[in-house]
Design an enzyme around this catalytic site. Structure first.
Site, PDB file in Angstrom:
ATOM      1  N   CYS A 166      43.784  34.628  25.279  1.00 16.89           N
ATOM      2  CA  CYS A 166      42.478  34.136  25.716  1.00 16.89           C
ATOM      3  C   CYS A 166      41.888  33.095  24.752  1.00 16.89           C
ATOM      4  O   CYS A 166      42.402  31.983  24.679  1.00 16.89           O
ATOM      5  CB  CYS A 166      41.539  35.325  25.914  1.00 16.89           C
ATOM      6  SG  CYS A 166      40.150  34.982  26.991  1.00 16.89           S
ATOM      7  N   HIS A 198      44.650  40.079  29.233  1.00 21.95           N
ATOM      8  CA  HIS A 198      44.253  41.268  28.497  1.00 21.95           C
ATOM      9  C   HIS A 198      44.854  42.460  29.228  1.00 21.95           C
ATOM     10  O   HIS A 198      45.684  42.296  30.106  1.00 21.95           O
ATOM     11  CB  HIS A 198      42.730  41.411  28.480  1.00 21.95           C
ATOM     12  CG  HIS A 198      42.003  40.247  27.880  1.00 21.95           C
ATOM     13  ND1 HIS A 198      41.851  40.095  26.523  1.00 21.95           N
ATOM     14  CD2 HIS A 198      41.380  39.187  28.436  1.00 21.95           C
ATOM     15  CE1 HIS A 198      41.153  38.995  26.283  1.00 21.95           C
ATOM     16  NE2 HIS A 198      40.863  38.415  27.430  1.00 21.95           N
TER      17      HIS A 198
END
Lengths: 460, 252
Positions: free
Chosen positions: B101, B201
């Site tokens: 991310c 994630h």
């Protein structure tokens, strides 16, 4: 006229949905708002003492329930969304259904637990006389994005507050305390407990906001109770924890008494709930109730018969088995529940963890990896771990990677079946701790009610 | 080359900015690497690389860096730039890096935040990131060209940024479900040598044990000639993995 139609249509819908057993605490509010979009503002405008909004990540329901006990103690009626319907439609449902026959509520005050995302709307429509903020942790980030977004939503509501409104803030949470910066009327609450009550430094503890909200540097803690809650100061810009007006100074776990200090006065309050987070809930409720000028010496009496809200460390008996139910929804909350389980003296403990990932649970289960099972696991004294729910395998994996032996972990996908099996397979000396996410908790409740095992639950 | 011939029984994992860049259970990736190495008798030492703290780059065998909120990300961006020469030297040696991310965004040329602030990245990956709305949130199922079985990777994405690949970038995977890099070209993540940048994630590695093992094999042998680590049970991991894959199939 429009208001009248909105209120009555909503009540009718509520009645029908209750009769048909569908529950659905948001439906009446939805109907009312469709008919009269101003219904909430109109109804609260007649409350002589106005509205208190209570928000924050954890502890909303329990703090609001405690504050309601205090505010209603002497028979003063208040409107309170104890069903936990805390979105804007839920608040509206609560207001339209506050009375049976009249349109406007007779109560002088409404105490509304409000979801963080509904705060801007709720602020705008109710112009609250007080806003209470418990804490900011990461919670269901998939809904709101990031923690700073959540803080921003609460700020918006504060800007809508009545000019003589009170801000009631947790001084021990830096991001919450910082909301009081440059505000007129702020009441702070916090903890000042003896050192042995504080957290052991584990290093990997869940900490969300340990940076100074003013300058961004790392904060220094003189004392830390859990996560980022404690007595802190910024070594860079000098900003520090505001001195609380209401302070919990002693927590006697044996006699279940919490001592709260206000100025030079000390009062002893009963608290029959485990976990240091409940000390925060209690002192927060006291601070909130005191915005209404309650006599301080009455408080202990008002809390004597308090019972925990639904699924918040609540006890149920099933065939002589002691079962505890505690909602888990984010890393800090889960960690706190586990700490409380560890505090319990029972010799034999079994745990049931039920993880769903529906919208109301949070669709991202990443947060399970932020719960420090590595450190907590071995010191809880849990003999068997049962895992359930839609994401049972994620949870089983979490325990496995935390080093909990495979033979102690059982996967049963249906939480209801898991609980039945646990009761069947355990002896009476075993205490069962059930830790479900929100929708798993609702399913379990329904199951327990059908079997006739529960005391009367509040509406969920 | 068989497992027993490998001498490395100790690895150093550099976890960059664990205090600032630790959103959404990114710690789970470190836990997974340590766990699956440990079960094979490889001891992993996790070293935290914090703001301004010196790093012994010559001892680093693999690097992990997670995501952070915009405010945290901008706090470390400058420090990260200062470390770029040493980091990229090690990455060019072939040590693996997993960047999730925000970390993925900073491996690119730049990341523009919603406020319009342009954070320069280290430009190791040929990608750029622009702000977008609404946030891309939800389960992701994608298929990678990496030599792993199964080819699917699963995770959960939650990002405002839209990442676009330059001509020098290789996507990590093709999206089957979810938004991925930008919601337009069906790519997810990017890779170069043994560096992987991704939005996933979940936590990513616990549910993708085959990727965990691939990263570990690169850490043990940065030349990449080691074909396989000692085989290790991954049935529980794959149950968590397949649950998400199966949901994707229902949607397809």
């Amino acid at each position: 006229m429009r208001l009248w139609v909105a209120v009555w249509a909503a009540r009718l819908v509520g009645l029908v949905s209750r009769i048909s057993g569908r529950g659905g605490s948001s439906l009446p509010g939805m109907v009312a708002r469709r008919i009269d979009p101003l219904v909430l503002s109109k109804l609260v405008s007649r409350l002589s003492k106005g509205v208190i909004l209570l928000t924050g990540t954890n502890g909303k329901t329990t703090t609001a329930a405690l504050a309601a006990s205090l505010l209603q103690c002497d028979g003063h009626p208040i409107v309170h969304n104890q069903a936990g319907a805390n979105l804007i439609v839920g608040l509206t449902s609560t207001m339209v259904q506050a009375e049976k026959w009249r349109v406007y509520p007779r109560a002088a005050l409404a105490l509304l637990e409000t979801d963080e995302a509904s705060m801007p709307r709720a602020g705008q429509e109710t112009h609250p006389r007080a806003i209470v903020v418990t804490n900011f942790f990461r919670d269901q980030l998939d809904r709101y994005g990031e923690l700073s977004t959540t803080v921003g939503m609460v700020r918006k509501a504060i800007s809508q507050m009545a000019s003589d409104g009170w801000l009631v803030l947790n001084a021990d949470d830096p991001q919450v305390a910082f909301l009081g910066q440059d505000q007129q009327h702020v009441i702070y609450f916090g903890l000042d407990l003896p050192v042995n009550a504080t957290l052991e430094e584990t290093g990997d503890d869940v900490v969300d906001a340990r940076f100074c909200p003013r300058c961004g540097q790392a904060l220094r803690y003189r004392q830390r109770y859990y996560a980022h809650l404690g007595d802190y100061s910024c070594p860079n810009c000098g900003w520090s924890r505001p001195i609380p007006h209401w302070t919990a100074t002693l927590w006697d776990k044996q006699s279940h008494i919490v001592t709260v200090r206000h100025g030079n006065d000390l009062m002893e309050l009963p608290m029959n709930m485990p976990g240091i987070y409940n000390v925060y809930n209690l002192v927060g409720a006291v601070a909130a109730a005191m915005t209404q000028g309650l006599p301080a010496h009455e408080m202990g009496r008002c809390l004597e018969h308090f019972e925990p809200a639904f699924g918040r460390m609540e006890q149920v008996m099933i065939r002589d088995h002691q079962i505890w139910l505690a909602l888990v929804k984010n890393p800090v909350g889960f960690t706190q529940v586990l700490e409380a389980v560890g505090d319990w003296p029972e010799s034999s403990k079994w745990a049931l963890i039920a993880i769903n990932d529906r919208y109301a649970d949070g669709q991202d289960v990443s947060w399970l990896w932020d719960v420090d099972f590595e450190t907590l696991g071995p010191r809880l004294g849990i003999d068997q771990w049962w895992v359930s729910g839609m994401r049972a395998y994620d949870m089983a994996l979490r325990l496995k990677y935390a080093g909990i032996p495979d033979e102690k972990v059982h996967v049963v996908e249906n939480p209801n079946i898991a609980l039945d099996m646990m009761v069947d397979q355990s002896t009476r000396t075993v205490t069962i701790y059930v830790m479900p996410t929100y929708t798993a908790l609702l399913d379990l409740r329904q199951h327990l009610t059908q079997k006739g095992y529960t005391r009367h639950f509040r509406e969920g | 080359m068989g497992w027993t011939s490998i001498k490395k029984s100790h690895l150093t994992l550099l976890h960059l900015y664990p205090d600032h860049m630790n959103l959404y259970g990114d710690r789970g990736n470190v836990i997974a690497l340590v766990h699956r190495a440990g079960r094979r008798g490889i001891d992993v030492e996790v070293v935290a690389g914090e703001l301004g703290k010196p790093i012994g780059w010559q001892h680093v065998d693999m690097v992990f860096m997670g995501g952070g909120e915009d405010s945290h990300q901008s706090r470390i961006a400058e420090d990260f730039l200062l470390r770029a020469p040493e980091l990229t030297r090690r990455l060019d040696d072939g040590i693996p890096m997993l960047a999730i991310c925000g970390a993925y965004q900073l491996l690119g040329h730049y990341y523009r935040t919603v406020d319009g602030q342009k954070l320069p990245g280290i430009g190791y990956l040929d990608v750029t990131t622009e702000p977008g709305r609404p946030r891309a949130i939800g389960d992701v199922v994608c298929e990678t060209t990496l030599p792993i079985v199964p080819a699917t990777l699963v995770g959960f994405e939650n990002h405002g940024g839209r990442t676009f690949l330059g001509s020098g970038a290789t996507p990590l995977a093709t999206i089957y479900r979810g938004q991925g890099n930008n919601g337009q070209d069906h790519t997810e993540g990017a890779m170069k040598l043994h560096t992987i940048g991704t939005y996933l994630h979940g936590s990513l590695l616990p549910k993708n044990p085959h990727l965990t093992d691939l990263l570990l094999s690169w850490a043990v042998d940065p030349s990449g000639s080691l074909m396989d680590l000692a085989p290790m049970d991954m049935s529980l991991e794959m149950k968590a993995h397949e649950l998400i894959v199966a949901r994707g199939e229902k949607v397809r």
